[in-house]
Write a protein that holds these residues in place. Sequence first.
Motif, PDB file in Angstrom:
ATOM      1  N   UNK A  27     -10.542  -3.763   3.623  1.00  0.00           N
ATOM      2  CA  UNK A  27     -11.046  -5.090   3.228  1.00  0.00           C
ATOM      3  C   UNK A  27      -9.894  -6.032   2.900  1.00  0.00           C
ATOM      4  N   UNK A  28      -8.849  -5.501   2.247  1.00  0.00           N
ATOM      5  CA  UNK A  28      -7.684  -6.331   1.964  1.00  0.00           C
ATOM      6  C   UNK A  28      -7.032  -6.777   3.279  1.00  0.00           C
ATOM      7  N   UNK A  29      -6.882  -5.852   4.194  1.00  0.00           N
ATOM      8  CA  UNK A  29      -6.253  -6.189   5.474  1.00  0.00           C
ATOM      9  C   UNK A  29      -7.072  -7.210   6.254  1.00  0.00           C
ATOM     10  N   UNK A  30      -8.367  -7.284   5.971  1.00  0.00           N
ATOM     11  CA  UNK A  30      -9.244  -8.286   6.596  1.00  0.00           C
ATOM     12  C   UNK A  30      -9.302  -9.569   5.767  1.00  0.00           C
ATOM     13  N   UNK A  31      -8.443  -9.672   4.767  1.00  0.00           N
ATOM     14  CA  UNK A  31      -8.333 -10.858   3.901  1.00  0.00           C
ATOM     15  C   UNK A  31      -9.613 -11.139   3.113  1.00  0.00           C
ATOM     16  N   UNK A  32     -10.307 -10.076   2.703  1.00  0.00           N
ATOM     17  CA  UNK A  32     -11.518 -10.255   1.878  1.00  0.00           C
ATOM     18  C   UNK A  32     -11.162 -10.492   0.412  1.00  0.00           C
ATOM     19  N   UNK A  33      -9.928 -10.181   0.018  1.00  0.00           N
ATOM     20  CA  UNK A  33      -9.448 -10.465  -1.330  1.00  0.00           C
ATOM     21  C   UNK A  33      -7.939 -10.559  -1.302  1.00  0.00           C
ATOM     22  N   UNK A  34      -7.381 -11.147  -2.350  1.00  0.00           N
ATOM     23  CA  UNK A  34      -5.930 -11.286  -2.497  1.00  0.00           C
ATOM     24  C   UNK A  34      -5.434 -10.107  -3.319  1.00  0.00           C
ATOM     25  N   UNK A  35      -4.510  -9.341  -2.765  1.00  0.00           N
ATOM     26  CA  UNK A  35      -3.968  -8.171  -3.457  1.00  0.00           C
ATOM     27  C   UNK A  35      -2.712  -8.563  -4.218  1.00  0.00           C
ATOM     28  N   UNK A  36      -2.649  -8.131  -5.477  1.00  0.00           N
ATOM     29  CA  UNK A  36      -1.488  -8.372  -6.327  1.00  0.00           C
ATOM     30  C   UNK A  36      -0.716  -7.069  -6.480  1.00  0.00           C
ATOM     31  N   UNK A  37       0.593  -7.158  -6.486  1.00  0.00           N
ATOM     32  CA  UNK A  37       1.426  -5.982  -6.704  1.00  0.00           C
ATOM     33  C   UNK A  37       2.683  -6.420  -7.447  1.00  0.00           C
ATOM     34  N   UNK A  38       3.586  -5.492  -7.674  1.00  0.00           N
ATOM     35  CA  UNK A  38       4.838  -5.798  -8.374  1.00  0.00           C
ATOM     36  C   UNK A  38       5.905  -4.800  -7.941  1.00  0.00           C
ATOM     37  N   UNK A  39       7.137  -5.111  -8.266  1.00  0.00           N
ATOM     38  CA  UNK A  39       8.236  -4.193  -7.970  1.00  0.00           C
ATOM     39  C   UNK A  39       8.011  -2.856  -8.684  1.00  0.00           C
ATOM     40  N   UNK A  40       7.453  -2.901  -9.907  1.00  0.00           N
ATOM     41  CA  UNK A  40       7.170  -1.664 -10.642  1.00  0.00           C
ATOM     42  C   UNK A  40       6.180  -0.785  -9.870  1.00  0.00           C
ATOM     43  N   UNK A  41       5.162  -1.418  -9.307  1.00  0.00           N
ATOM     44  CA  UNK A  41       4.173  -0.636  -8.574  1.00  0.00           C
ATOM     45  C   UNK A  41       4.763  -0.074  -7.284  1.00  0.00           C
ATOM     46  N   UNK A  42       5.552  -0.853  -6.582  1.00  0.00           N
ATOM     47  CA  UNK A  42       6.170  -0.350  -5.349  1.00  0.00           C
ATOM     48  C   UNK A  42       7.064   0.845  -5.650  1.00  0.00           C
ATOM     49  N   UNK A  43       7.793   0.769  -6.757  1.00  0.00           N
ATOM     50  CA  UNK A  43       8.649   1.896  -7.144  1.00  0.00           C
ATOM     51  C   UNK A  43       7.803   3.120  -7.485  1.00  0.00           C
ATOM     52  N   UNK A  44       6.697   2.917  -8.196  1.00  0.00           N
ATOM     53  CA  UNK A  44       5.816   4.039  -8.510  1.00  0.00           C
ATOM     54  C   UNK A  44       5.238   4.640  -7.229  1.00  0.00           C
ATOM     55  N   UNK A  45       4.854   3.804  -6.286  1.00  0.00           N
ATOM     56  CA  UNK A  45       4.309   4.293  -5.024  1.00  0.00           C
ATOM     57  C   UNK A  45       5.351   5.111  -4.261  1.00  0.00           C
ATOM     58  N   UNK A  46       6.578   4.622  -4.228  1.00  0.00           N
ATOM     59  CA  UNK A  46       7.656   5.388  -3.577  1.00  0.00           C
ATOM     60  C   UNK A  46       7.848   6.744  -4.259  1.00  0.00           C
ATOM     61  N   UNK A  47       7.859   6.736  -5.592  1.00  0.00           N
ATOM     62  CA  UNK A  47       8.082   7.970  -6.352  1.00  0.00           C
ATOM     63  C   UNK A  47       6.944   8.971  -6.138  1.00  0.00           C
ATOM     64  N   UNK A  48       5.712   8.498  -6.259  1.00  0.00           N
ATOM     65  CA  UNK A  48       4.551   9.387  -6.156  1.00  0.00           C
ATOM     66  C   UNK A  48       4.441   9.995  -4.756  1.00  0.00           C
ATOM     67  N   UNK A  49       4.730   9.202  -3.734  1.00  0.00           N
ATOM     68  CA  UNK A  49       4.599   9.730  -2.369  1.00  0.00           C
ATOM     69  C   UNK A  49       5.718  10.700  -1.999  1.00  0.00           C
ATOM     70  N   UNK A  50       6.686  10.866  -2.892  1.00  0.00           N
ATOM     71  CA  UNK A  50       7.734  11.874  -2.676  1.00  0.00           C
ATOM     72  C   UNK A  50       7.396  13.216  -3.331  1.00  0.00           C
ATOM     73  N   UNK A  51       6.338  13.258  -4.150  1.00  0.00           N
ATOM     74  CA  UNK A  51       5.949  14.523  -4.770  1.00  0.00           C
ATOM     75  C   UNK A  51       5.614  15.530  -3.678  1.00  0.00           C
ATOM     76  N   UNK A  52       6.070  16.791  -3.824  1.00  0.00           N
ATOM     77  CA  UNK A  52       5.823  17.793  -2.777  1.00  0.00           C
ATOM     78  C   UNK A  52       4.350  17.934  -2.388  1.00  0.00           C
ATOM     79  N   UNK A  53       3.435  17.910  -3.353  1.00  0.00           N
ATOM     80  CA  UNK A  53       2.018  18.086  -3.008  1.00  0.00           C
ATOM     81  C   UNK A  53       1.476  16.907  -2.205  1.00  0.00           C
ATOM     82  N   UNK A  54       2.047  15.706  -2.387  1.00  0.00           N
ATOM     83  CA  UNK A  54       1.632  14.535  -1.607  1.00  0.00           C
ATOM     84  C   UNK A  54       2.318  14.558  -0.244  1.00  0.00           C
ATOM     85  N   UNK A  55       3.592  14.874  -0.216  1.00  0.00           N
ATOM     86  CA  UNK A  55       4.335  14.916   1.060  1.00  0.00           C
ATOM     87  C   UNK A  55       3.751  15.937   2.019  1.00  0.00           C
TER      88      UNK A  55
END
Length: 140
Positions: A27-55
């Motif tokens: 829905x976001x990719x279809x522009x149904x809403x405006x998504x807010x993010x931050x550098x803190x969230x991007x860093x958390x996303x990078x960190x979490x996706x490096x966890x072995x169980x997620x990788x």
Amino acid sequence: MRVIIDTNVLVSALLSESAPPGRLLGHWRQARFRLLSSADQLEELRRVTRYPKIRARLSPALAGRLVNELSGLAEMIENLPSVDVSRDPWDNYLLAMAQVGEADYLVTGDKADLLSLQRHGRTHIVTVRNLLGLLGQAIG
């Protein structure tokens, strides 16, 4: 509509496009809403996706594409104030984003800490299914 999506929901969206979190990101990719993010969230996303169980379930390239997409297309919130509202201190940056970004909704699956608050200022704290319902998508 201005929306923040908790990092755990973003990771879930990457794991399955057909599950509710994946549909919400669609829905976001279809522009149904405006998504807010931050550098803190991007860093958390990078960190979490490096966890072995997620990788083990998610390719680093797919996670990297989402980080790039967020940094390029989401409205980036800066200068986050110190907020001390959630029982989980790691969630307070999301509440700070909601405050500064004047978010209508913060979408999370965190029942114990964020959902129990129900609101932060003007921001409603809801589940993925709640927001999909508001967007008019039947949940099956």
